[in-house]
Design a protein around this motif. Structure first.
Motif, PDB file in Angstrom:
ATOM      1  N   ALA A  57       7.472  16.746  -2.324  1.00 18.24           N
ATOM      2  CA  ALA A  57       6.877  16.104  -3.696  1.00 18.24           C
ATOM      3  C   ALA A  57       7.924  15.977  -4.606  1.00 18.24           C
ATOM      4  CB  ALA A  57       5.557  16.975  -4.157  1.00 18.24           C
ATOM      5  N   ASP A  58       9.202  16.294  -4.350  1.00 15.09           N
ATOM      6  CA  ASP A  58      10.135  15.995  -5.341  1.00 15.09           C
ATOM      7  C   ASP A  58      11.413  15.445  -4.799  1.00 15.09           C
ATOM      8  OD1 ASP A  58      11.823  18.140  -4.245  1.00 15.09           O
ATOM      9  OD2 ASP A  58      10.968  19.641  -5.469  1.00 15.09           O
ATOM     10  N   THR A  65      19.764   8.280  -7.289  1.00 15.18           N
ATOM     11  CA  THR A  65      19.036   8.359  -8.318  1.00 15.18           C
ATOM     12  C   THR A  65      19.068   6.977  -8.881  1.00 15.18           C
ATOM     13  OG1 THR A  65      21.240   8.996  -9.176  1.00 15.18           O
ATOM     14  CG2 THR A  65      19.956  10.767  -8.800  1.00 15.18           C
ATOM     15  N   THR A  66      19.807   6.043  -8.670  1.00 17.12           N
ATOM     16  CA  THR A  66      19.682   4.573  -8.998  1.00 17.12           C
ATOM     17  C   THR A  66      18.657   3.938  -8.132  1.00 17.12           C
ATOM     18  OG1 THR A  66      21.311   3.904  -7.412  1.00 17.12           O
ATOM     19  CG2 THR A  66      21.796   4.739  -9.474  1.00 17.12           C
ATOM     20  N   THR A  67      17.999   4.257  -7.019  1.00 20.02           N
ATOM     21  CA  THR A  67      17.171   3.353  -6.173  1.00 20.02           C
ATOM     22  C   THR A  67      15.645   4.177  -6.060  1.00 20.02           C
ATOM     23  OG1 THR A  67      18.981   2.468  -5.193  1.00 20.02           O
ATOM     24  CG2 THR A  67      17.150   2.244  -3.986  1.00 20.02           C
ATOM     25  N   ALA A  68      15.813   5.156  -5.341  1.00 17.52           N
ATOM     26  CA  ALA A  68      14.434   5.726  -4.880  1.00 17.52           C
ATOM     27  C   ALA A  68      14.592   7.137  -4.857  1.00 17.52           C
ATOM     28  CB  ALA A  68      13.921   5.082  -3.749  1.00 17.52           C
ATOM     29  N   SER A 123       9.944   4.716 -10.441  1.00 14.41           N
ATOM     30  CA  SER A 123       8.967   4.881 -11.649  1.00 14.41           C
ATOM     31  C   SER A 123       7.866   5.061 -11.145  1.00 14.41           C
ATOM     32  CB  SER A 123       8.819   3.304 -11.880  1.00 14.41           C
ATOM     33  OG  SER A 123       8.567   2.388 -10.802  1.00 14.41           O
ATOM     34  N   SER A 124       7.446   5.754  -9.779  1.00 15.44           N
ATOM     35  CA  SER A 124       6.051   6.063  -9.220  1.00 15.44           C
ATOM     36  C   SER A 124       6.236   7.278  -8.616  1.00 15.44           C
ATOM     37  CB  SER A 124       5.670   4.791  -8.167  1.00 15.44           C
ATOM     38  OG  SER A 124       4.359   5.159  -7.592  1.00 15.44           O
ATOM     39  N   SER A 125       4.905   7.853  -8.481  1.00 10.43           N
ATOM     40  CA  SER A 125       4.907   9.256  -7.631  1.00 10.43           C
ATOM     41  C   SER A 125       4.402   8.949  -6.351  1.00 10.43           C
ATOM     42  CB  SER A 125       3.986  10.060  -8.426  1.00 10.43           C
ATOM     43  OG  SER A 125       2.816   9.769  -8.635  1.00 10.43           O
ATOM     44  N   GLN A 126       3.954   7.779  -6.272  1.00  8.98           N
ATOM     45  CA  GLN A 126       3.274   7.212  -4.796  1.00  8.98           C
ATOM     46  C   GLN A 126       4.299   6.998  -3.620  1.00  8.98           C
ATOM     47  OE1 GLN A 126       0.277   7.491  -4.076  1.00  8.98           O
ATOM     48  NE2 GLN A 126      -0.881   7.141  -5.874  1.00  8.98           N
ATOM     49  N   GLY A 162       0.784  -1.205  -0.076  1.00  6.29           N
ATOM     50  CA  GLY A 162      -0.007   0.020   0.148  1.00  6.29           C
ATOM     51  C   GLY A 162       0.867   1.338   0.063  1.00  6.29           C
ATOM     52  N   TYR A 163       0.204   2.340  -0.098  1.00  9.42           N
ATOM     53  CA  TYR A 163       0.680   3.492  -0.248  1.00  9.42           C
ATOM     54  C   TYR A 163       0.475   4.354   1.128  1.00  9.42           C
ATOM     55  CZ  TYR A 163       0.524   2.766  -5.079  1.00  9.42           C
ATOM     56  OH  TYR A 163       0.460   2.145  -6.309  1.00  9.42           O
TER      57      TYR A 163
END
Length: 349
Positions: free
Chosen positions: A246-247, A275-278, A305-308, A42-43
């Motif tokens: 958020a960034d 920058t290679t993981t999260a 790969s996700s914004s969550q 879950g998020y």
């Protein structure tokens, strides 16, 4: 051996580690340095963590998922584990059903225990000034899993003092038993005393209620929100979030002081984007294992790969001078736990 999501590197690492395990006795039983990737489904975001009777309890913000009603933003799920591997979920332990003044948002829960009672402090309704309904609330229960009820039927703090937004609270109980609550967003941090009932505010010796303890300004890494205080070797450590949540600028910084009221001097970055993981790790909790004495940081992050936001934790260590070694957001494995957690499957294998 560090994990990666790239297939060619995974295959290479697996072959090398297999050879090492076979050829070097005892390697397969080496203790992992890092805990691994997302540990509950879950998020979720903004995790606090507490230990009660050997059980870990995690209190996160519940993020509303795509296609879900906004009720998700008005409730709290918590998780427990005895081994930091298998987690039990308790849903909606706080919600609009038991907090009468909750209107539209609930976030950043944090736990505390005193005299047989379990407390969850939380932020609600996102106020931006005095006289509005919202701020920091407190709920109480006889068991860590609840059910929780509103302790006072109203916000505990619903004013803005020293520029600190009433949110992102964390309770710290010092060695003498005095409880304090650190809180604040918008770039400022306050500390207040909690009375023995844990649901009312005390006063300082000078008669004031709110003391500003914002860490020293350093520029791009200035305090923004989410304070967390712990004590080690007589030193008070205040970790906090800097940057924009958020960034990729979001990160965990830390400051230290010889006093519970500061001044807190900024020491450096504890955890930041890899920058290679999260991306954007932050808003953390801190806990020390009662069995191994190892220290862990719980935090949220976003996979590239996700914004969550999802929950993760890592072990961290101290240098001889009591500074904190920066945490690497990598994943490691002993390869003897019969799981493929954190590894991407290729071709179903």
């Amino acid at each position: 051996m560090k994990k990666t999501k790239k297939s060619n590197y995974v295959l290479f690492c697996v072959s090398i580690v297999f050879c090492l395990i076979v050829s070097l006795p005892g390697l397969a039983n080496a203790a992992p340095i890092h805990a691994g990737p997302q540990f509950v489904d879950g998020y979720y975001a903004d995790p606090d963590v507490q230990i009660y009777n050997g059980t870990y309890w995690v209190y996160p913000t519940r993020s509303t998922q795509v296609g879900e009603s906004d009720t998700g933003a008005k409730s709290v799920d918590i998780f427990s584990s005895t081994d930091m591997v298998n987690w039990t979920k308790y849903s909606n332990v706080i919600s609009s059903a038991n907090i009468s003044w909750l209107q539209h948002s609930l976030w950043a829960p944090s736990g505390a225990y005193r005299d047989g009672k379990y407390y969850i402090y939380f932020a609600a309704n996102a106020i931006n000034g005095d006289g509005q309904l919202g701020g920091i609330g407190v709920a109480v229960a006889d068991n860590p899993q609840g059910p929780y009820t509103d302790a006072i039927g109203a916000p505990l703090i619903n004013v803005v003092r020293n520029g600190a937004g009433p949110m992102d609270q964390d309770v710290f109980i010092d060695d003498d038993g005095q409880a304090y609550m650190y809180y604040g967003s918008w770039g400022e941090c306050n500390v207040v005393k909690l009375n023995a009932d844990m649901k009312s505010l005390g006063t300082w010796s000078d008669g004031t209620v709110y003391k500003k303890v914002t860490p020293t300004k350093t520029g791009d890494n200035d305090y923004f929100e989410a304070p967390k205080v712990f004590k080690r070797n007589g030193i008070y450590y205040l970790t906090y979030a800097a940057g924009v949540w958020a960034d990729s600028s979001y990160k965990v910084m830390y400051a230290t002081s010889s006093s519970v009221t500061g001044p807190f001097v900024t020491q450096g970055i504890m955890l930041h984007t890899d920058t290679t993981t999260a991306d954007g790790p932050g808003h953390n909790g801190i806990v020390q294992s009662p069995t191994t004495n190892d220290w862990y940081i719980f935090y949220h992050k976003r996979y590239l790969s996700s914004s969550q936001r999802v929950l993760a934790f890592d072990k961290f260590e101290f240098n001889a001078d009591n500074t904190i070694k920066p945490v690497e957001m990598v994943e490691e494995d002993t390869f003897d736990d019969s799981t493929d957690t954190g590894w991407t499957k290729y071709g179903g294998a």
